[in-house]
Design a protein around this motif. Structure first.
Motif, PDB file in Angstrom:
ATOM      1  N   ILE A  62       8.554   4.310  13.412  1.00  0.00           N
ATOM      2  CA  ILE A  62       7.427   3.702  13.994  1.00  0.00           C
ATOM      3  C   ILE A  62       7.373   2.133  13.334  1.00  0.00           C
ATOM      4  O   ILE A  62       7.595   2.164  12.057  1.00  0.00           O
ATOM      5  N   GLN A  63       7.253   1.289  14.432  1.00  0.00           N
ATOM      6  CA  GLN A  63       7.051  -0.101  13.610  1.00  0.00           C
ATOM      7  C   GLN A  63       6.083  -0.800  14.510  1.00  0.00           C
ATOM      8  O   GLN A  63       6.483  -1.141  15.498  1.00  0.00           O
ATOM      9  N   GLU A  64       5.042  -0.993  14.152  1.00  0.00           N
ATOM     10  CA  GLU A  64       3.671  -1.568  15.003  1.00  0.00           C
ATOM     11  C   GLU A  64       2.824  -2.285  14.175  1.00  0.00           C
ATOM     12  O   GLU A  64       2.656  -2.268  12.991  1.00  0.00           O
ATOM     13  N   LEU A  65       2.564  -3.701  14.739  1.00  0.00           N
ATOM     14  CA  LEU A  65       1.792  -4.492  14.312  1.00  0.00           C
ATOM     15  C   LEU A  65       0.350  -4.533  14.569  1.00  0.00           C
ATOM     16  O   LEU A  65       0.227  -4.209  15.868  1.00  0.00           O
ATOM     17  N   TYR A  66      -0.667  -4.348  13.829  1.00  0.00           N
ATOM     18  CA  TYR A  66      -2.108  -4.173  14.202  1.00  0.00           C
ATOM     19  C   TYR A  66      -2.605  -5.402  13.850  1.00  0.00           C
ATOM     20  O   TYR A  66      -3.015  -5.684  12.558  1.00  0.00           O
ATOM     21  N   ALA A  67      -3.174  -6.223  14.505  1.00  0.00           N
ATOM     22  CA  ALA A  67      -3.643  -7.493  14.371  1.00  0.00           C
ATOM     23  C   ALA A  67      -5.089  -7.444  13.809  1.00  0.00           C
ATOM     24  O   ALA A  67      -5.806  -6.189  14.151  1.00  0.00           O
ATOM     25  N   TYR A  68      -5.538  -8.327  12.851  1.00  0.00           N
ATOM     26  CA  TYR A  68      -7.014  -8.307  12.573  1.00  0.00           C
ATOM     27  C   TYR A  68      -7.782  -8.739  13.600  1.00  0.00           C
ATOM     28  O   TYR A  68      -7.311  -9.492  14.456  1.00  0.00           O
TER      29      TYR A  68
END
Ligand SMILES: [Zn+2]
Ligand SMILES: [Zn+2]
Length: 152
Positions: A62-68
Motif C-alpha cells: 500500500i502506498q497512499e497519500l492522505y492530504a491534510y
C-alpha cells in the motif's frame, strides 16, 4: 486489525474478522501523510474450476497519500484520487480494499493446473482414471458424424 466485511471478490477474499497484519510506515509530507507498507492476511475462496476450497494468504503493498484538510491538495485533488485525513485519523479501508481486490485473482484456482471436474459426472479429474470417459458412441451415430463431416 480484524478484516472488514467484503474484503475481496465474490469467489475469493479475506474472511471478515480475519487477522490482518499491518506493517505500515507513516511519513509526514508537506501536504499530508504518506502511508506505505504491506498488509498480509489469510485468503479463503473457491476454485473456479473444481469448487474446492482455497486456503491461501495474501500480501499487498500500500502506498497512499492522505492530504491534510484545507491543504492545497485538499483544494485541488479529487477525493477519489487522494485520500483525506479526517482530523488526525486516516481511513485506510478504501486503499486496503483497492489493493486487495487488485491482488486477488479474478479466476481463483486451487492450483495452477487444476484440471477441474468431469462435466458429465462432476468428479474431480484427479480422482478419475486417466481413460475416464462417458462417451459411448453408437457405431451408427459415429458413421453419421463422419458423413456430416465429409459433407462440410
Ligand atoms: Zn481446482
Ligand atoms: Zn465423468
Amino acid at each position: 486489525m480484524p478484516a472488514p466485511a467484503d474484503l475481496g471478490g465474490e469467489l475469493i477474499g479475506v474472511p471478515e474478522g480475519a487477522d490482518l497484519d499491518l506493517d505500515l510506515r507513516l511519513e509526514s509530507v508537506s501536504e499530508g501523510v504518506l502511508v506505505s507498507g504491506t498488509v498480509t492476511g489469510p485468503v479463503k475462496g473457491e476454485c473456479g474450476r473444481c469448487l474446492r476450497e482455497i486456503d491461501d494468504s495474501l500480501a499487498v503493498t500500500i502506498q497512499e497519500l492522505y492530504a491534510y484538510e484545507n491543504s492545497t491538495t485538499d483544494d485541488t485533488a479529487d477525493e477519489d484520487e487522494v485520500g483525506r485525513m479526517q482530523g488526525d485519523l486516516i481511513d485506510l479501508e478504501p486503499a486496503l480494499r483497492d489493493a486487495v481486490v487488485l491482488a486477488l485473482p479474478t479466476n481463483p484456482l486451487c492450483r495452477e493446473d487444476c484440471p477441474g471436474l468431469c462435466p458429465d459426472c462432476g468428479v474431480h479429474w484427479d480422482d478419475l482414471p486417466a481413460d475416464h470417459s462417458h462417451q459411448q458412441v453408437d457405431p451408427r451415430w459415429a458413421s453419421l458424424t463422419q458423413l456430416t463431416r465429409t459433407e462440410e
